[in-house]
Design a protein around this motif. Structure first.
Motif, PDB file in Angstrom:
ATOM      1  N   LEU A  80       0.830  -1.200   0.000  1.00  0.00           N
ATOM      2  CA  LEU A  80       0.000   0.000   0.000  1.00  0.00           C
ATOM      3  C   LEU A  80       0.867   1.253   0.000  1.00  0.00           C
ATOM      4  CD1 LEU A  80      -2.875   1.212   0.219  1.00  0.00           C
ATOM      5  CD2 LEU A  80      -2.609   1.120   2.708  1.00  0.00           C
ATOM      6  N   MET A  81       1.953   1.236   0.773  1.00  0.00           N
ATOM      7  CA  MET A  81       2.844   2.390   0.816  1.00  0.00           C
ATOM      8  C   MET A  81       3.597   2.574  -0.497  1.00  0.00           C
ATOM      9  SD  MET A  81       4.347   2.280   4.705  1.00  0.00           S
ATOM     10  CE  MET A  81       5.293   3.777   4.423  1.00  0.00           C
ATOM     11  N   ILE A  82       3.964   1.472  -1.139  1.00  0.00           N
ATOM     12  CA  ILE A  82       4.580   1.575  -2.465  1.00  0.00           C
ATOM     13  C   ILE A  82       3.598   2.237  -3.427  1.00  0.00           C
ATOM     14  CG2 ILE A  82       5.474   0.269  -4.436  1.00  0.00           C
ATOM     15  CD1 ILE A  82       6.428  -1.851  -2.409  1.00  0.00           C
ATOM     16  N   GLY A  83       2.315   1.955  -3.228  1.00  0.00           N
ATOM     17  CA  GLY A  83       1.268   2.585  -4.026  1.00  0.00           C
ATOM     18  C   GLY A  83       0.939   4.003  -3.602  1.00  0.00           C
ATOM     19  N   GLY A  84       1.678   4.530  -2.617  1.00  0.00           N
ATOM     20  CA  GLY A  84       1.540   5.935  -2.239  1.00  0.00           C
ATOM     21  C   GLY A  84       0.502   6.249  -1.194  1.00  0.00           C
ATOM     22  N   GLU A  85       0.002   5.242  -0.459  1.00  0.00           N
ATOM     23  CA  GLU A  85      -1.058   5.486   0.518  1.00  0.00           C
ATOM     24  C   GLU A  85      -0.717   4.889   1.880  1.00  0.00           C
ATOM     25  OE1 GLU A  85      -3.221   7.534  -0.363  1.00  0.00           O
ATOM     26  OE2 GLU A  85      -3.131   7.436  -2.558  1.00  0.00           O
ATOM     27  N   PHE A  86      -1.538   5.262   2.891  1.00  0.00           N
ATOM     28  CA  PHE A  86      -1.410   4.747   4.254  1.00  0.00           C
ATOM     29  C   PHE A  86      -2.714   4.087   4.671  1.00  0.00           C
ATOM     30  CE2 PHE A  86       1.615   8.262   4.208  1.00  0.00           C
ATOM     31  CZ  PHE A  86       2.717   7.704   4.825  1.00  0.00           C
ATOM     32  N   ASP A  87      -2.658   3.318   5.752  1.00  0.00           N
ATOM     33  CA  ASP A  87      -3.874   2.780   6.365  1.00  0.00           C
ATOM     34  C   ASP A  87      -3.711   2.803   7.884  1.00  0.00           C
ATOM     35  OD1 ASP A  87      -6.177   1.563   7.149  1.00  0.00           O
ATOM     36  OD2 ASP A  87      -5.996  -0.163   5.818  1.00  0.00           O
ATOM     37  N   LEU A  88      -4.292   3.817   8.509  1.00  0.00           N
ATOM     38  CA  LEU A  88      -4.211   3.949   9.959  1.00  0.00           C
ATOM     39  C   LEU A  88      -5.231   3.068  10.676  1.00  0.00           C
ATOM     40  CD1 LEU A  88      -3.703   7.824  10.326  1.00  0.00           C
ATOM     41  CD2 LEU A  88      -1.981   6.011  10.292  1.00  0.00           C
ATOM     42  N   SER A  89      -6.082   2.396   9.940  1.00  0.00           N
ATOM     43  CA  SER A  89      -7.087   1.529  10.562  1.00  0.00           C
ATOM     44  C   SER A  89      -6.636   0.074  10.623  1.00  0.00           C
ATOM     45  CB  SER A  89      -8.407   1.607   9.783  1.00  0.00           C
ATOM     46  OG  SER A  89      -8.268   1.068   8.469  1.00  0.00           O
ATOM     47  N   ALA A  90      -5.423  -0.226  10.132  1.00  0.00           N
ATOM     48  CA  ALA A  90      -4.981  -1.618  10.013  1.00  0.00           C
ATOM     49  C   ALA A  90      -4.917  -2.321  11.357  1.00  0.00           C
ATOM     50  CB  ALA A  90      -3.616  -1.677   9.330  1.00  0.00           C
ATOM     51  N   GLY A  91      -4.489  -1.627  12.412  1.00  0.00           N
ATOM     52  CA  GLY A  91      -4.353  -2.266  13.723  1.00  0.00           C
ATOM     53  C   GLY A  91      -5.676  -2.693  14.315  1.00  0.00           C
TER      54      GLY A  91
ATOM     55  N   LEU B  76     -13.075  -7.523   4.316  1.00  0.00           N
ATOM     56  CA  LEU B  76     -12.850  -7.053   2.950  1.00  0.00           C
ATOM     57  C   LEU B  76     -13.748  -5.858   2.630  1.00  0.00           C
ATOM     58  CD1 LEU B  76     -12.516 -10.408   0.949  1.00  0.00           C
ATOM     59  CD2 LEU B  76     -10.690  -8.820   1.598  1.00  0.00           C
ATOM     60  N   ALA B  77     -14.947  -5.834   3.212  1.00  0.00           N
ATOM     61  CA  ALA B  77     -15.849  -4.698   2.997  1.00  0.00           C
ATOM     62  C   ALA B  77     -15.254  -3.417   3.574  1.00  0.00           C
ATOM     63  CB  ALA B  77     -17.207  -4.983   3.625  1.00  0.00           C
ATOM     64  N   VAL B  78     -14.595  -3.527   4.706  1.00  0.00           N
ATOM     65  CA  VAL B  78     -13.938  -2.353   5.299  1.00  0.00           C
ATOM     66  C   VAL B  78     -12.808  -1.876   4.384  1.00  0.00           C
ATOM     67  CG1 VAL B  78     -12.581  -1.490   7.243  1.00  0.00           C
ATOM     68  CG2 VAL B  78     -14.535  -2.984   7.655  1.00  0.00           C
ATOM     69  N   GLY B  79     -12.027  -2.816   3.851  1.00  0.00           N
ATOM     70  CA  GLY B  79     -10.962  -2.446   2.918  1.00  0.00           C
ATOM     71  C   GLY B  79     -11.519  -1.781   1.671  1.00  0.00           C
ATOM     72  N   ALA B  80     -12.623  -2.318   1.146  1.00  0.00           N
ATOM     73  CA  ALA B  80     -13.256  -1.730  -0.030  1.00  0.00           C
ATOM     74  C   ALA B  80     -13.789  -0.334   0.283  1.00  0.00           C
ATOM     75  CB  ALA B  80     -14.393  -2.629  -0.522  1.00  0.00           C
ATOM     76  N   PHE B  81     -14.306  -0.160   1.503  1.00  0.00           N
ATOM     77  CA  PHE B  81     -14.801   1.160   1.920  1.00  0.00           C
ATOM     78  C   PHE B  81     -13.662   2.175   1.931  1.00  0.00           C
ATOM     79  CE2 PHE B  81     -15.287   4.188   5.441  1.00  0.00           C
ATOM     80  CZ  PHE B  81     -16.440   4.850   5.052  1.00  0.00           C
TER      81      PHE B  81
ATOM     82  N   GLY C 258      -7.618  -2.214  -4.650  1.00  0.00           N
ATOM     83  CA  GLY C 258      -7.066  -3.560  -4.499  1.00  0.00           C
ATOM     84  C   GLY C 258      -6.018  -3.634  -3.399  1.00  0.00           C
ATOM     85  N   LEU C 259      -5.217  -2.602  -3.252  1.00  0.00           N
ATOM     86  CA  LEU C 259      -4.213  -2.571  -2.191  1.00  0.00           C
ATOM     87  C   LEU C 259      -4.866  -2.525  -0.815  1.00  0.00           C
ATOM     88  CD1 LEU C 259      -1.624  -0.123  -3.806  1.00  0.00           C
ATOM     89  CD2 LEU C 259      -1.361  -2.578  -3.458  1.00  0.00           C
ATOM     90  N   TYR C 260      -5.947  -1.779  -0.681  1.00  0.00           N
ATOM     91  CA  TYR C 260      -6.670  -1.749   0.599  1.00  0.00           C
ATOM     92  C   TYR C 260      -7.331  -3.097   0.889  1.00  0.00           C
ATOM     93  CZ  TYR C 260      -5.981   3.163   1.648  1.00  0.00           C
ATOM     94  OH  TYR C 260      -5.404   4.364   1.992  1.00  0.00           O
ATOM     95  N   LEU C 261      -7.775  -3.770  -0.151  1.00  0.00           N
ATOM     96  CA  LEU C 261      -8.310  -5.117   0.044  1.00  0.00           C
ATOM     97  C   LEU C 261      -7.209  -6.071   0.508  1.00  0.00           C
ATOM     98  CD1 LEU C 261     -10.639  -5.459  -3.087  1.00  0.00           C
ATOM     99  CD2 LEU C 261     -11.352  -5.244  -0.696  1.00  0.00           C
ATOM    100  N   GLY C 262      -5.989  -5.865   0.025  1.00  0.00           N
ATOM    101  CA  GLY C 262      -4.860  -6.678   0.481  1.00  0.00           C
ATOM    102  C   GLY C 262      -4.582  -6.471   1.950  1.00  0.00           C
ATOM    103  N   VAL C 263      -4.640  -5.224   2.411  1.00  0.00           N
ATOM    104  CA  VAL C 263      -4.451  -4.943   3.838  1.00  0.00           C
ATOM    105  C   VAL C 263      -5.553  -5.616   4.646  1.00  0.00           C
ATOM    106  CG1 VAL C 263      -4.404  -3.121   5.596  1.00  0.00           C
ATOM    107  CG2 VAL C 263      -3.235  -2.780   3.413  1.00  0.00           C
TER     108      VAL C 263
END
Length: 346
Positions: free
Chosen positions: A74-85, A118-123, A240-245
């Motif tokens: 996701l970071m290689i794709g230029g984004e962050f995800d602060l909800s991952a934890g 996966l729905a959260v990642g898609a959101f 797709g990257l958020y779905l991976g997370v």
């Protein structure tokens, strides 16, 4: 004669020397750091080099690495995800509460949890691509919502801040074999999460280096507008990257659930920073477009060695975060230097 001369002087056919190729690798800095940390604890802690101790280190690393791999992509794709934890905890809570309340096979809860996660990642991906808001804001909002729902729904449904045990439910034993079992390799106990971790590293490396999707990830992280101009599906790639997370969060969440039978609703807060730090130590740039899955694995390994090495060396564990911050700064400086040298060598 002319054709031969042109061929020998054309930059496109010049071979890159092995040292220059090595300097261009994003995980170089983290590998050097990992070797240094390994040497320190090998000398400072008597039991560090035992097979059982190294297995413990790998387990601690895998618990971080399972999430560090998709976070790195996701970071290689230029984004962050602060909800991952907190998403890891949400995944475990959904699986546990659905199975318990519906008196269903544990695998039903696992399946429902996958869909919800996966729905959260898609959101996250939808909100990012449709609103144009920074991923920091989008996923910070998701983080707060999930943290509130984790606590609120758990207290509403179970009456406490933790879920009821599902250890006696049908399907629990087989699910534990998949997500939380212990394998014996050469007389040493090895957690199955290590297999999950290495599998995700291999899959992510294949995607990045051998598929068109990997080219898209680097392109959108380097310059999303330029990537869009040449036909790269930027919105689909980032979603797709958020779905991976989300998938990584589901795997780790199921591991936590089937390891401990029940889940505390407040767990996971702050772990998103650990995943991001592991990716950065592994060579991912904050600005995107640079990094590797292998580097994230080495970054997670650094975490595992440091957290367990301090214990084996009988040092004061209160210094762990100091070492963590120092490793982050040193790795970032080294990665920046390596990248500049690699660009100068081109």
């Amino acid at each position: 004669m002319t054709a031969t001369t042109d061929e020998t002087t054309d930059e496109r056919v010049l071979r890159i020397s092995p040292p220059k190729r090595l300097l261009s690798r994003p995980e170089l800095g983290s590998v050097v750091g990992a070797l240094a940390v390994f040497a320190v604890f090998a000398l400072a802690a008597d039991g560090f080099l035992r097979a059982s101790s190294l297995s413990t280190v790998l387990y601690a690393s895998s618990a971080i690495g399972i999430m560090a791999v998709p976070v790195a992509l996701l970071m290689i794709g230029g984004e962050f995800d602060l909800s991952a934890g907190v998403l890891v905890t949400s995944s475990a809570l959904v699986s546990s509460m659905f199975s318990y309340q519906m008196t269903a096979n544990a695998w039903v809860g696992v399946g429902v949890s996958l869909l919800v996660t996966l729905a959260v990642g898609a959101f996250n991906g939808f909100m990012l691509t449709r609103t144009g808001l920074p991923s920091f804001i989008v996923t910070l909002g998701t983080f707060l919502m999930l943290a509130g729902m984790n606590l609120g729904f758990t207290k509403l449904i179970d009456g406490t801040v933790s879920t009821k045990t599902i250890a006696d439910m049908e399907g629990f034993a087989s699910a534990r074999e998949v997500f939380a079992s212990t394998l014996t390799v050469g007389g040493v106990d090895v957690k199955v999460t290590i297999v999950w971790w290495l599998g995700l590293v291999a899959l992510a490396s294949w995607i990045l280096l051998r598929t068109r999707a990997g080219n898209w990830i680097f392109a959108v992280g380097g310059n999303a507008d330029a990537a869009r101009a040449v036909g790269v599906p930027v919105a689909k790639t980032k979603t797709g990257l958020y779905l991976g997370v989300a998938f990584g969060a589901w795997v780790l969440g199921q591991h936590l659930l089937f390891s401990f039978d029940a889940i505390q609703s407040g767990e996971g807060v702050g772990n998103e920073l650990i995943y991001i730090i592991a990716a950065v130590i592994g060579g991912c740039l904050i600005t995107g477009g640079h990094g590797s899955a292998v580097g994230s694995a080495v970054g997670a390994l650094l975490f595992g060695m440091t957290s367990k090495g301090i214990v084996f060396a009988e040092w004061n564990p209160d210094w762990f975060k100091f070492f963590l911050g120092a490793m982050l700064l040193l790795a970032t400086l080294l990665n920046t230097w390596v990248r500049k040298r690699a660009e100068a060598a081109k």
